[in-house]
Write a protein that holds these residues in place. Structure first.
Motif, PDB file in Angstrom:
ATOM      1  N   PRO A 248       0.806  -1.266  -0.050  1.00  0.00           N
ATOM      2  CA  PRO A 248       0.045   0.006  -0.134  1.00  0.00           C
ATOM      3  C   PRO A 248       0.805   1.192  -0.075  1.00  0.00           C
ATOM      4  O   PRO A 248       0.206   2.272  -0.477  1.00  0.00           O
ATOM      5  N   SER A 249       1.833   1.228   0.875  1.00  0.00           N
ATOM      6  CA  SER A 249       2.803   2.548   0.639  1.00  0.00           C
ATOM      7  C   SER A 249       3.312   2.785  -0.514  1.00  0.00           C
ATOM      8  O   SER A 249       3.431   3.912  -1.081  1.00  0.00           O
ATOM      9  N   ASP A 250       3.712   1.643  -1.452  1.00  0.00           N
ATOM     10  CA  ASP A 250       4.188   1.907  -2.789  1.00  0.00           C
ATOM     11  C   ASP A 250       3.139   2.594  -3.619  1.00  0.00           C
ATOM     12  O   ASP A 250       3.661   3.871  -4.430  1.00  0.00           O
ATOM     13  N   VAL A 251       1.955   1.932  -3.553  1.00  0.00           N
ATOM     14  CA  VAL A 251       0.940   2.807  -4.343  1.00  0.00           C
ATOM     15  C   VAL A 251       0.437   4.231  -4.164  1.00  0.00           C
ATOM     16  O   VAL A 251       0.304   4.983  -4.798  1.00  0.00           O
ATOM     17  N   ILE A 252       0.490   4.225  -2.472  1.00  0.00           N
ATOM     18  CA  ILE A 252       0.254   5.764  -2.162  1.00  0.00           C
ATOM     19  C   ILE A 252       1.342   6.617  -2.538  1.00  0.00           C
ATOM     20  O   ILE A 252       1.182   7.830  -3.297  1.00  0.00           O
ATOM     21  N   ALA A 253       2.662   6.378  -2.356  1.00  0.00           N
ATOM     22  CA  ALA A 253       3.670   7.200  -2.923  1.00  0.00           C
ATOM     23  C   ALA A 253       3.486   7.375  -4.591  1.00  0.00           C
ATOM     24  O   ALA A 253       3.867   8.574  -4.914  1.00  0.00           O
ATOM     25  N   GLY A 254       3.385   6.392  -5.091  1.00  0.00           N
ATOM     26  CA  GLY A 254       3.344   6.654  -6.688  1.00  0.00           C
ATOM     27  C   GLY A 254       2.105   7.395  -7.091  1.00  0.00           C
ATOM     28  O   GLY A 254       2.545   8.290  -7.983  1.00  0.00           O
ATOM     29  N   THR A 255       0.972   7.325  -6.515  1.00  0.00           N
ATOM     30  CA  THR A 255      -0.136   8.233  -6.687  1.00  0.00           C
ATOM     31  C   THR A 255       0.219   9.602  -6.560  1.00  0.00           C
ATOM     32  O   THR A 255      -0.036  10.407  -7.342  1.00  0.00           O
ATOM     33  N   LEU A 256       0.814  10.000  -5.194  1.00  0.00           N
ATOM     34  CA  LEU A 256       1.394  11.394  -5.006  1.00  0.00           C
ATOM     35  C   LEU A 256       2.147  11.847  -5.868  1.00  0.00           C
ATOM     36  O   LEU A 256       2.219  13.043  -6.402  1.00  0.00           O
ATOM     37  N   LEU A 257       3.201  11.138  -6.533  1.00  0.00           N
ATOM     38  CA  LEU A 257       4.176  11.583  -7.401  1.00  0.00           C
ATOM     39  C   LEU A 257       3.510  11.790  -8.750  1.00  0.00           C
ATOM     40  O   LEU A 257       3.849  12.707  -9.101  1.00  0.00           O
ATOM     41  N   GLY A 258       2.698  11.039  -9.299  1.00  0.00           N
ATOM     42  CA  GLY A 258       1.986  11.303 -10.414  1.00  0.00           C
ATOM     43  C   GLY A 258       1.230  12.506 -10.289  1.00  0.00           C
ATOM     44  O   GLY A 258       1.229  13.307 -11.389  1.00  0.00           O
ATOM     45  N   LEU A 259       0.262  12.653  -9.323  1.00  0.00           N
ATOM     46  CA  LEU A 259      -0.341  13.836  -9.165  1.00  0.00           C
ATOM     47  C   LEU A 259       0.340  15.199  -8.937  1.00  0.00           C
ATOM     48  O   LEU A 259      -0.154  15.928  -9.765  1.00  0.00           O
ATOM     49  N   THR A 260       1.282  15.018  -8.452  1.00  0.00           N
ATOM     50  CA  THR A 260       2.401  16.320  -8.219  1.00  0.00           C
ATOM     51  C   THR A 260       2.974  16.479  -9.441  1.00  0.00           C
ATOM     52  O   THR A 260       2.830  17.961 -10.077  1.00  0.00           O
ATOM     53  N   ILE A 261       3.398  15.814 -10.429  1.00  0.00           N
ATOM     54  CA  ILE A 261       4.003  16.066 -11.572  1.00  0.00           C
ATOM     55  C   ILE A 261       3.130  16.552 -12.763  1.00  0.00           C
ATOM     56  O   ILE A 261       3.252  17.372 -13.314  1.00  0.00           O
TER      57      ILE A 261
END
Length: 327
Positions: A248-261
């Motif tokens: 789950p932490s991998d998915v949350i980090a990836g989601t925030l990264l994509g959203l930010t970019i």
């Protein structure tokens, strides 16, 4: 192969020139390809000139980021949510997944590959390249407006997905977190920095990064459908947990990264009024409203269905001069 077989219907072999100056099929195809390549180069230079011309506009449109959108705020949210997920969710997730019937994994396996970026990059990239080969000056206004609108948004999506993909790959190989399949061997919080092994590329989730970047771009383009887009993106990102590929932490980090970019790229375009602009509250919204976009796309649809022509009426002298320049 005989000389007769090598000739086309005009009776000319490749490399042979007729009495009136006509050439064979190979030369004709080469001239056609060269003409379109020159047109692509010319249109690309026009796009570059537009971007350079917006630099002063961008400098004047700079405005302070709102609370919650600043880099330090995004980093704080990421550290908080990823840390909580790593402590409270990552450890029990793997045993919980093993207790579920296989049908759950099979169901989510059917949608998880939608998070791959190749199909997004291929479709948007090919559209942008192929439409650069068009003679835009001959197109009707509505057709040109519709193609330009789609081109701008396609280029935006391509850039967002490509940039987020590069960023997530760098983080994956740099951090080297073990994937869930190594849970029983090394546990859920094992990192092998710079290991450069496929089994140690769990953090952050690449699929989730791509999905979040793509969904954010679509939400900016189609703000009326942002909740539907967000829900669909959630389930695709969540599928990475259900198929056992990520914590789950991998998915949350990836989601925030994509959203930010995606948001950063959207602000970059809004400052230059390229497809987007800022409203009175500083939020990003598309320049084309429903009515103007609908009229442009209706004109494009009429051209596709043959109801109206693609090209505008051009006086014969101008058209002949344009053809001479193109040739």
């Amino acid at each position: 192969m005989t000389e007769t077989h090598m000739q086309d219907r005009s009776g000319l072999a490749p490399g042979e020139t007729g009495p009136s100056g006509e050439t064979g099929p190979v030369e004709q195809a080469g001239a056609w390809a060269l003409r379109h390549l020159r047109r692509m180069k010319g249109n690309a230079l026009r796009v570059r000139a537009i971007l350079r011309g917006r630099s002063q506009r961008a400098a004047g449109a700079r405005r302070a980021l709102r609370p919650g959108h600043r880099p330090q705020d995004v980093l704080a949210v990421m550290l908080l949510t990823v840390g909580i997920a790593a402590i409270a969710l990552d450890i029990p997730t793997y045993p919980w997944l093993r207790s579920l019937p296989d049908e759950y994994k099979q169901a989510f396996s059917a949608i998880t590959d939608l998070g791959k970026g190749h199909w997004i990059l291929w479709t948007t990239g090919l559209y942008c390249l192929l439409t650069l080969a068009l003679d835009w000056d001959r197109l009707r206004f509505r057709v040109r407006a519709a193609l330009a609108l789609v081109w701008t948004h396609a280029a935006f999506i391509f850039s967002v997905v490509a940039a987020s993909g590069i960023a997530v790959l760098l983080l994956k190989w740099l951090l080297g977190r073990a994937r869930p399949k190594l849970y029983e061997e090394v546990g859920p919080v094992y990192f092998d920095v710079l290991s450069f092994k496929g089994a140690y590329t769990s953090f952050p989730s690449g699929h989730s990064t791509t999905v979040a970047a793509f969904a954010t771009a679509l939400a900016l383009i189609f703000p009326a459908y942002r909740w539907l887009i967000a829900v669909c993106a959630f389930w695709i990102a969540f599928s990475r947990i259900m198929v056992g590929a990520h914590y789950p932490s991998d998915v949350i980090a990836g989601t925030l990264l994509g959203l930010t970019i995606a948001l950063a790229m959207g602000r970059w375009m809004a400052r230059r009024r390229l497809g987007f602009h800022f409203d009175e509250h500083g939020a990003i919204e598309p320049i084309a409203g429903r009515r103007s976009a609908g009229l442009a796309l209706a004109g494009l649809w009429q051209g596709v269905t043959g109801r109206r022509g693609w090209r505008r009426a051009v006086p014969a002298p101008i058209l002949s001069e344009t053809r001479k320049e193109a040739d």
